[in-house]
Design a protein around this motif. Structure first.
Motif, mmCIF file in Angstrom:
data_model
loop_
_atom_site.group_PDB
_atom_site.id
_atom_site.type_symbol
_atom_site.label_atom_id
_atom_site.label_comp_id
_atom_site.label_asym_id
_atom_site.label_seq_id
_atom_site.Cartn_x
_atom_site.Cartn_y
_atom_site.Cartn_z
ATOM 1 N N ALA A 29 -58.738 -78.182 61.102
ATOM 2 C CA ALA A 29 -57.542 -78.467 60.300
ATOM 3 C C ALA A 29 -57.780 -78.115 58.827
ATOM 4 C CB ALA A 29 -57.146 -79.941 60.435
ATOM 5 N N ASP A 30 -58.915 -78.533 58.295
ATOM 6 C CA ASP A 30 -59.222 -78.265 56.890
ATOM 7 C C ASP A 30 -59.345 -76.772 56.601
ATOM 8 O OD1 ASP A 30 -59.267 -81.000 56.471
ATOM 9 O OD2 ASP A 30 -61.467 -81.135 56.432
ATOM 10 N N ALA A 31 -59.999 -76.040 57.502
ATOM 11 C CA ALA A 31 -60.254 -74.616 57.276
ATOM 12 C C ALA A 31 -59.025 -73.740 57.477
ATOM 13 C CB ALA A 31 -61.373 -74.138 58.186
ATOM 14 N N THR A 32 -58.131 -74.171 58.361
ATOM 15 C CA THR A 32 -56.992 -73.314 58.721
ATOM 16 C C THR A 32 -55.672 -73.754 58.107
ATOM 17 O OG1 THR A 32 -56.509 -74.605 60.707
ATOM 18 C CG2 THR A 32 -58.039 -72.728 60.950
ATOM 19 N N GLY A 33 -55.610 -75.005 57.656
ATOM 20 C CA GLY A 33 -54.337 -75.527 57.163
ATOM 21 C C GLY A 33 -53.393 -75.943 58.286
ATOM 22 N N ILE A 34 -53.886 -75.944 59.508
ATOM 23 C CA ILE A 34 -53.081 -76.381 60.649
ATOM 24 C C ILE A 34 -53.078 -77.907 60.660
ATOM 25 C CG2 ILE A 34 -52.884 -76.401 63.177
ATOM 26 C CD1 ILE A 34 -54.420 -73.701 63.135
ATOM 27 N N GLU A 35 -51.908 -78.510 60.811
ATOM 28 C CA GLU A 35 -51.826 -79.970 60.862
ATOM 29 C C GLU A 35 -52.605 -80.483 62.062
ATOM 30 O OE1 GLU A 35 -47.802 -81.382 60.563
ATOM 31 O OE2 GLU A 35 -47.304 -79.839 59.083
ATOM 32 N N SER A 36 -53.311 -81.585 61.848
ATOM 33 C CA SER A 36 -54.222 -82.091 62.880
ATOM 34 C C SER A 36 -53.521 -82.440 64.196
ATOM 35 C CB SER A 36 -55.009 -83.292 62.359
ATOM 36 O OG SER A 36 -54.140 -84.342 62.019
ATOM 37 N N HIS A 37 -52.236 -82.788 64.152
ATOM 38 C CA HIS A 37 -51.571 -83.121 65.418
ATOM 39 C C HIS A 37 -51.323 -81.890 66.292
ATOM 40 C CE1 HIS A 37 -47.913 -82.211 63.026
ATOM 41 N NE2 HIS A 37 -47.378 -81.911 64.198
ATOM 42 N N HIS A 38 -51.609 -80.706 65.754
ATOM 43 C CA HIS A 38 -51.483 -79.478 66.546
ATOM 44 C C HIS A 38 -52.826 -79.015 67.105
ATOM 45 C CE1 HIS A 38 -47.302 -78.782 65.671
ATOM 46 N NE2 HIS A 38 -47.524 -78.850 64.372
ATOM 47 N N ILE A 39 -53.914 -79.731 66.813
ATOM 48 C CA ILE A 39 -55.255 -79.318 67.238
ATOM 49 C C ILE A 39 -55.734 -80.236 68.345
ATOM 50 C CG2 ILE A 39 -57.642 -78.968 66.501
ATOM 51 C CD1 ILE A 39 -56.467 -78.521 63.651
ATOM 52 N N MET A 40 -56.200 -79.634 69.443
ATOM 53 C CA MET A 40 -56.698 -80.390 70.584
ATOM 54 C C MET A 40 -58.130 -79.958 70.880
ATOM 55 S SD MET A 40 -53.248 -79.902 72.832
ATOM 56 C CE MET A 40 -52.968 -78.283 72.120
#
Length: 128
Positions: A29-40
Protein backbone atom coordinates in the motif's frame (compact mmCIF):
# COMPACT_ATOMS: atom_id res chain seq x y z
CA UNK A 1 -6.32 -5.54 -5.97
CA UNK A 2 -3.43 -6.92 -6.00
CA UNK A 3 -3.75 -10.40 -4.58
CA UNK A 4 -0.62 -12.01 -3.13
CA UNK A 5 -0.75 -15.74 -2.30
CA UNK A 6 2.20 -17.33 -0.50
CA UNK A 7 2.83 -21.02 0.09
CA UNK A 8 5.62 -22.53 2.16
CA UNK A 9 6.45 -25.46 4.34
CA UNK A 10 5.93 -24.85 8.06
CA UNK A 11 8.79 -23.03 9.76
CA UNK A 12 10.90 -24.81 12.34
CA UNK A 13 10.64 -21.95 14.85
CA UNK A 14 7.87 -19.54 15.69
CA UNK A 15 6.98 -17.14 12.89
CA UNK A 16 4.06 -14.76 13.33
CA UNK A 17 2.52 -15.13 9.87
CA UNK A 18 -0.35 -12.75 10.70
CA UNK A 19 2.23 -10.03 11.33
CA UNK A 20 4.08 -10.90 8.11
CA UNK A 21 0.97 -10.69 5.91
CA UNK A 22 -0.09 -7.41 7.54
CA UNK A 23 3.39 -5.92 7.08
CA UNK A 24 3.47 -7.05 3.46
CA UNK A 25 0.04 -5.58 2.80
CA UNK A 26 1.08 -2.25 4.32
CA UNK A 27 4.37 -2.21 2.40
CA UNK A 28 2.52 -2.71 -0.90
CA UNK A 29 0.00 0.00 0.00
CA UNK A 30 2.75 2.45 0.94
CA UNK A 31 4.85 1.77 -2.16
CA UNK A 32 2.03 1.78 -4.70
CA UNK A 33 -0.50 4.22 -3.27
CA UNK A 34 -3.16 1.51 -3.48
CA UNK A 35 -5.64 1.74 -0.61
CA UNK A 36 -5.12 -1.11 1.82
CA UNK A 37 -8.70 -2.39 1.47
CA UNK A 38 -7.82 -3.31 -2.13
CA UNK A 39 -4.80 -5.46 -1.14
CA UNK A 40 -5.19 -9.12 -0.22
CA UNK A 41 -2.42 -11.33 1.14
CA UNK A 42 -2.73 -14.98 2.14
CA UNK A 43 -0.22 -17.52 3.45
CA UNK A 44 -0.77 -21.26 3.32
CA UNK A 45 1.41 -23.99 4.72
CA UNK A 46 2.10 -27.01 2.58
CA UNK A 47 1.90 -30.34 4.37
CA UNK A 48 5.18 -31.77 5.59
CA UNK A 49 6.65 -34.01 2.93
CA UNK A 50 4.29 -32.68 0.23
CA UNK A 51 6.74 -30.36 -1.52
CA UNK A 52 9.59 -31.58 -3.68
CA UNK A 53 12.35 -29.31 -4.92
CA UNK A 54 15.44 -30.64 -6.70
CA UNK A 55 14.01 -34.11 -6.20
CA UNK A 56 13.94 -33.86 -2.40
CA UNK A 57 11.07 -33.43 0.02
CA UNK A 58 11.34 -31.55 3.29
CA UNK A 59 9.49 -31.45 6.57
CA UNK A 60 10.13 -27.76 7.33
CA UNK A 61 10.87 -24.61 5.37
CA UNK A 62 14.57 -24.18 4.66
CA UNK A 63 16.38 -20.87 4.49
CA UNK A 64 18.01 -21.80 1.19
CA UNK A 65 15.99 -24.80 0.00
CA UNK A 66 12.42 -25.35 -1.16
CA UNK A 67 11.67 -21.81 -2.37
CA UNK A 68 8.66 -19.97 -1.00
CA UNK A 69 6.03 -20.00 -3.74
CA UNK A 70 4.39 -16.63 -4.31
CA UNK A 71 1.67 -15.70 -6.79
CA UNK A 72 1.08 -12.02 -7.52
CA UNK A 73 -2.14 -11.24 -9.35
CA UNK A 74 -2.46 -7.59 -10.31
CA UNK A 75 -4.26 -5.55 -12.98
CA UNK A 76 -2.74 -5.61 -16.43
CA UNK A 77 -2.64 -1.81 -16.58
CA UNK A 78 0.47 -1.81 -14.39
CA UNK A 79 3.65 -1.02 -16.31
CA UNK A 80 6.54 -3.45 -16.53
CA UNK A 81 8.46 -1.22 -14.10
CA UNK A 82 5.57 -1.22 -11.61
CA UNK A 83 5.33 -5.02 -11.74
CA UNK A 84 9.09 -5.39 -11.30
CA UNK A 85 8.97 -2.99 -8.35
CA UNK A 86 6.15 -5.00 -6.73
CA UNK A 87 8.07 -8.26 -7.24
CA UNK A 88 11.18 -6.78 -5.59
CA UNK A 89 9.13 -5.27 -2.77
CA UNK A 90 7.41 -8.59 -2.06
CA UNK A 91 10.70 -10.50 -2.04
CA UNK A 92 12.44 -7.91 0.16
CA UNK A 93 9.57 -7.68 2.64
CA UNK A 94 9.16 -11.43 2.98
CA UNK A 95 12.89 -12.04 3.42
CA UNK A 96 13.03 -9.35 6.11
CA UNK A 97 10.28 -11.01 8.17
CA UNK A 98 10.81 -14.76 7.82
CA UNK A 99 13.90 -16.99 7.94
CA UNK A 100 14.18 -17.44 4.18
CA UNK A 101 16.88 -16.03 1.91
CA UNK A 102 15.66 -13.57 -0.70
CA UNK A 103 17.20 -15.79 -3.39
CA UNK A 104 14.95 -18.61 -2.11
CA UNK A 105 11.70 -16.87 -3.03
CA UNK A 106 9.92 -17.68 -6.30
CA UNK A 107 7.30 -15.15 -7.43
CA UNK A 108 5.04 -15.52 -10.43
CA UNK A 109 3.07 -12.53 -11.78
CA UNK A 110 -0.29 -13.14 -13.42
CA UNK A 111 -2.11 -10.21 -15.01
CA UNK A 112 -5.76 -9.62 -14.16
CA UNK A 113 -7.89 -8.15 -16.93
CA UNK A 114 -10.76 -5.71 -16.99
CA UNK A 115 -14.04 -7.64 -16.89
CA UNK A 116 -12.08 -10.67 -15.62
CA UNK A 117 -12.29 -9.85 -11.90
CA UNK A 118 -15.30 -10.08 -9.58
CA UNK A 119 -14.90 -7.91 -6.48
CA UNK A 120 -17.13 -5.99 -4.08
CA UNK A 121 -20.27 -7.48 -5.58
CA UNK A 122 -19.66 -6.80 -9.26
CA UNK A 123 -17.47 -7.37 -12.31
CA UNK A 124 -14.62 -4.87 -12.20
CA UNK A 125 -13.83 -2.80 -15.28
CA UNK A 126 -10.96 -0.39 -15.77
CA UNK A 127 -9.92 1.89 -18.57
CA UNK A 128 -6.38 1.76 -19.79
Amino acid sequence: MPLIRIKSLPFEGDVDISLVVCNLSQAVADATGIESHHIMVSWEYLLKGHYSHAGKVAEVQGINTHPLLVDLIAPNFNTEQQIMAMLELIANTISEHVPVAKKNIFINYTPAYSDGVYDEGHIVEWDM
